[in-house]
Design a protein around this motif. Structure first.
Motif, PDB file in Angstrom:
ATOM      1  N   ASP A   3      -2.611   0.942  11.408  1.00  0.00           N
ATOM      2  CA  ASP A   3      -3.778   0.823  10.516  1.00  0.00           C
ATOM      3  C   ASP A   3      -3.487   1.411   9.138  1.00  0.00           C
ATOM      4  O   ASP A   3      -4.409   1.608   8.356  1.00  0.00           O
ATOM      5  N   ILE A   4      -2.207   1.701   8.832  1.00  0.00           N
ATOM      6  CA  ILE A   4      -1.911   2.167   7.480  1.00  0.00           C
ATOM      7  C   ILE A   4      -1.013   1.154   6.763  1.00  0.00           C
ATOM      8  O   ILE A   4      -0.240   0.437   7.397  1.00  0.00           O
ATOM      9  N   ASN A   5      -1.176   1.109   5.458  1.00  0.00           N
ATOM     10  CA  ASN A   5      -0.332   0.201   4.675  1.00  0.00           C
ATOM     11  C   ASN A   5       0.630   1.025   3.817  1.00  0.00           C
ATOM     12  O   ASN A   5       0.607   2.267   3.850  1.00  0.00           O
ATOM     13  N   LEU A   6       1.489   0.336   3.077  1.00  0.00           N
ATOM     14  CA  LEU A   6       2.501   1.057   2.303  1.00  0.00           C
ATOM     15  C   LEU A   6       1.882   1.958   1.235  1.00  0.00           C
ATOM     16  O   LEU A   6       2.400   3.033   0.954  1.00  0.00           O
ATOM     17  N   LYS A   7       0.747   1.538   0.672  1.00  0.00           N
ATOM     18  CA  LYS A   7       0.084   2.397  -0.325  1.00  0.00           C
ATOM     19  C   LYS A   7      -0.291   3.734   0.318  1.00  0.00           C
ATOM     20  O   LYS A   7      -0.031   4.800  -0.234  1.00  0.00           O
ATOM     21  N   ASN A   8      -0.891   3.692   1.527  1.00  0.00           N
ATOM     22  CA  ASN A   8      -1.248   4.932   2.239  1.00  0.00           C
ATOM     23  C   ASN A   8       0.000   5.767   2.532  1.00  0.00           C
ATOM     24  O   ASN A   8      -0.007   6.982   2.382  1.00  0.00           O
ATOM     25  N   LEU A  40       3.567  -4.666  -2.867  1.00  0.00           N
ATOM     26  CA  LEU A  40       3.778  -4.113  -1.520  1.00  0.00           C
ATOM     27  C   LEU A  40       2.594  -3.283  -1.028  1.00  0.00           C
ATOM     28  O   LEU A  40       2.550  -2.894   0.131  1.00  0.00           O
ATOM     29  N   ALA A  41       1.635  -2.974  -1.909  1.00  0.00           N
ATOM     30  CA  ALA A  41       0.583  -1.994  -1.590  1.00  0.00           C
ATOM     31  C   ALA A  41      -0.134  -2.284  -0.276  1.00  0.00           C
ATOM     32  O   ALA A  41      -0.366  -1.380   0.528  1.00  0.00           O
TER      33      ALA A  41
END
Length: 199
Positions: free
Chosen positions: A51-56, A70-71
């Motif tokens: 549930d996390i993406n690269l921004k996180n 990529l965010a």
């Protein structure tokens, strides 16, 4: 029988979970094998988003994400081992004039077949500046098998195997990767029987 006759090397292959594989970490999974030898195997699940993406992720490691495209890319669940560590699967990156087998990052496994897997923070630092590998996939954790373990799972019909196609990893939407990997074998999910057959 010569020893090499019964040892298979599935490095740079996909493992595709058969319907009968109910293990929560691996049900309907596609694993990219980074390494396979008589001592065991190591791979990354390429189709289970967290549930996390690269921004996180970049915020967590106090780095700016220098590549806006990529965010929103999900970080994947690479497997049940070391789930607090990040693994970056990416196209090979070579320094100018460096040896072909020498990566620009500190801790990188070069995978025969043209990909690399990096566990050191310098790859994230490169991405933070807008550089780094163009094609990449980030996972938390990895999958591993001890000596003979993967071979016995293959003998039990837990997995199908096929040579890896990087476009499935980098260019195919996550929810389509299982079906795309199966299509490399000319198969579709409905053709697979949930029970492993024994004649």
């Amino acid at each position: 029988m010569p020893p090499e006759a019964d040892s298979i090397n599935l490095t740079h292959h996909f493992l595709i979970a058969m319907p009968g594989l109910q293990d929560a970490s691996f049900a309907r999974s596609v694993v990219y094998l980074c390494e396979h030898s008589p001592r065991g195997a190591l791979g990354l699940v390429i189709n289970k988003p967290t549930d996390i993406n690269l921004k996180n992720l970049f915020e967590k490691v106090d780095l700016p994400l220098g590549r806006a495209e990529l965010a929103r890319t999900p970080v994947l669940q690479g497997g049940p081992v070391q789930t607090e560590r990040g693994f970056v699967l990416h196209e090979a990156v070579h320094a100018e004039g460096a040896d072909e087998n020498e990566s620009v990052y500190a801790s990188t496994m070069t995978i025969p077949g043209g990909l690399e897997m990096t566990t050191s923070k310098d790859v994230l630092e490169a991405i933070a500046t807008g550089a780094g590998p163009r094609k990449l996939l980030v996972t938390l954790g990895y999958s591993s098998w001890g000596e003979g373990q993967l071979e016995s799972e293959l003998a039990e019909n837990s997995w199908l195997t096929v040579g890896a196609d990087p476009s499935v990893i980098f260019d195919t939407p996550i929810e389509e990767r299982y079906d795309r990997a199966l299509s490399l074998l000319g198969l579709q999910a409905w053709m697979l029987s949930p029970g492993a057959g024994h004649a």
